[in-house]
Write a protein that holds these residues in place. Structure first.
Motif, mmCIF file in Angstrom:
data_model
loop_
_atom_site.group_PDB
_atom_site.id
_atom_site.type_symbol
_atom_site.label_atom_id
_atom_site.label_comp_id
_atom_site.label_asym_id
_atom_site.label_seq_id
_atom_site.Cartn_x
_atom_site.Cartn_y
_atom_site.Cartn_z
ATOM 1 N N LYS A 224 16.835 8.394 47.533
ATOM 2 C CA LYS A 224 16.335 7.042 47.774
ATOM 3 C C LYS A 224 17.384 6.234 48.526
ATOM 4 C CE LYS A 224 14.440 2.983 45.509
ATOM 5 N NZ LYS A 224 14.139 2.314 44.260
ATOM 6 N N GLU A 225 18.650 6.346 48.095
ATOM 7 C CA GLU A 225 19.737 5.619 48.758
ATOM 8 C C GLU A 225 19.921 6.104 50.195
ATOM 9 O OE1 GLU A 225 23.121 6.122 46.194
ATOM 10 O OE2 GLU A 225 22.295 4.809 44.647
ATOM 11 N N VAL A 226 19.830 7.407 50.408
ATOM 12 C CA VAL A 226 19.955 7.967 51.755
ATOM 13 C C VAL A 226 18.817 7.460 52.636
ATOM 14 C CG1 VAL A 226 19.794 10.115 53.112
ATOM 15 C CG2 VAL A 226 21.279 10.019 51.094
ATOM 16 N N ASN A 227 17.607 7.484 52.111
ATOM 17 C CA ASN A 227 16.452 6.997 52.877
ATOM 18 C C ASN A 227 16.601 5.524 53.235
ATOM 19 O OD1 ASN A 227 15.052 9.407 53.083
ATOM 20 N ND2 ASN A 227 13.943 9.094 51.177
ATOM 21 N N GLU A 228 17.050 4.732 52.277
ATOM 22 C CA GLU A 228 17.250 3.309 52.543
ATOM 23 C C GLU A 228 18.318 3.100 53.609
ATOM 24 O OE1 GLU A 228 18.066 1.617 48.699
ATOM 25 O OE2 GLU A 228 15.945 1.670 48.099
ATOM 26 N N SER A 229 19.385 3.890 53.524
ATOM 27 C CA SER A 229 20.449 3.788 54.530
ATOM 28 C C SER A 229 19.940 4.186 55.900
ATOM 29 C CB SER A 229 21.645 4.661 54.154
ATOM 30 O OG SER A 229 22.255 4.192 52.985
ATOM 31 N N LEU A 230 19.142 5.234 55.958
ATOM 32 C CA LEU A 230 18.574 5.667 57.239
ATOM 33 C C LEU A 230 17.631 4.612 57.804
ATOM 34 C CD1 LEU A 230 17.876 9.459 56.615
ATOM 35 C CD2 LEU A 230 19.515 8.474 58.232
ATOM 36 N N GLU A 231 16.809 4.023 56.941
ATOM 37 C CA GLU A 231 15.895 2.967 57.390
ATOM 38 C C GLU A 231 16.684 1.774 57.935
ATOM 39 O OE1 GLU A 231 13.374 2.109 54.053
ATOM 40 O OE2 GLU A 231 12.243 3.989 54.265
ATOM 41 N N ASP A 232 17.749 1.400 57.232
ATOM 42 C CA ASP A 232 18.606 0.296 57.695
ATOM 43 C C ASP A 232 19.228 0.641 59.040
ATOM 44 O OD1 ASP A 232 18.013 -1.097 55.383
ATOM 45 O OD2 ASP A 232 19.949 -0.693 54.402
ATOM 46 N N PHE A 233 19.688 1.873 59.191
ATOM 47 C CA PHE A 233 20.307 2.307 60.431
ATOM 48 C C PHE A 233 19.295 2.290 61.580
ATOM 49 C CE2 PHE A 233 21.440 5.836 63.336
ATOM 50 C CZ PHE A 233 22.618 5.306 63.827
ATOM 51 N N VAL A 234 18.091 2.790 61.331
ATOM 52 C CA VAL A 234 17.050 2.800 62.361
ATOM 53 C C VAL A 234 16.694 1.372 62.736
ATOM 54 C CG1 VAL A 234 14.623 3.359 62.806
ATOM 55 C CG2 VAL A 234 16.127 5.064 61.769
ATOM 56 N N ASP A 235 16.554 0.507 61.751
ATOM 57 C CA ASP A 235 16.267 -0.907 62.028
ATOM 58 C C ASP A 235 17.375 -1.528 62.882
ATOM 59 O OD1 ASP A 235 13.905 -0.807 60.617
ATOM 60 O OD2 ASP A 235 14.716 -1.770 58.794
ATOM 61 N N GLU A 236 18.600 -1.175 62.566
ATOM 62 C CA GLU A 236 19.751 -1.726 63.273
ATOM 63 C C GLU A 236 19.778 -1.297 64.724
ATOM 64 O OE1 GLU A 236 24.356 -1.112 62.516
ATOM 65 O OE2 GLU A 236 23.331 -1.793 60.706
#
Length: 97
Positions: free
Chosen positions: A82-94
């Protein structure tokens, strides 16, 4: 199906197993036999039924502990994913903004 004989506390038990399960069943039977023999040595004045019951409880306790650890590991894995997915989503958004 295949007929296999396993020995526990000197007594043979015939079992029918799938060919692919033969080695696993033999390994399990050796484990049970070893555990029963260990308890028989420690409780040499007790009848076999008592020895087998106490050994079976010890084996069940091991199983329950393993299941608990497995559940805990699965929960940790889910949390990390879940943390990895959230980090990836944040990175993609960024990078897309």
């Amino acid at each position: 199906m295949k007929s296999v004989k396993v020995t526990i506390l000197g007594k043979q038990f015939p079992l029918k197993v799938e060919d692919s399960e033969e080695e696993t069943i033999k390994r399990i039977a050796r484990y049970v036999d070893d555990k029963f023999r260990q308890y028989k040595q420690e409780l040499n004045k007790q009848p076999d039924t008592t020895v087998m019951s106490l050994a079976a409880l010890a084996i069940a306790e091991e199983l329950f502990e393993e299941r608990k650890q497995n559940r805990e590991l699965n929960q940790q894995e889910e949390k990390v994913m879940k943390e990895v997915n959230e980090s990836l989503e944040d990175f993609v958004d960024e990078i897309t903004s």
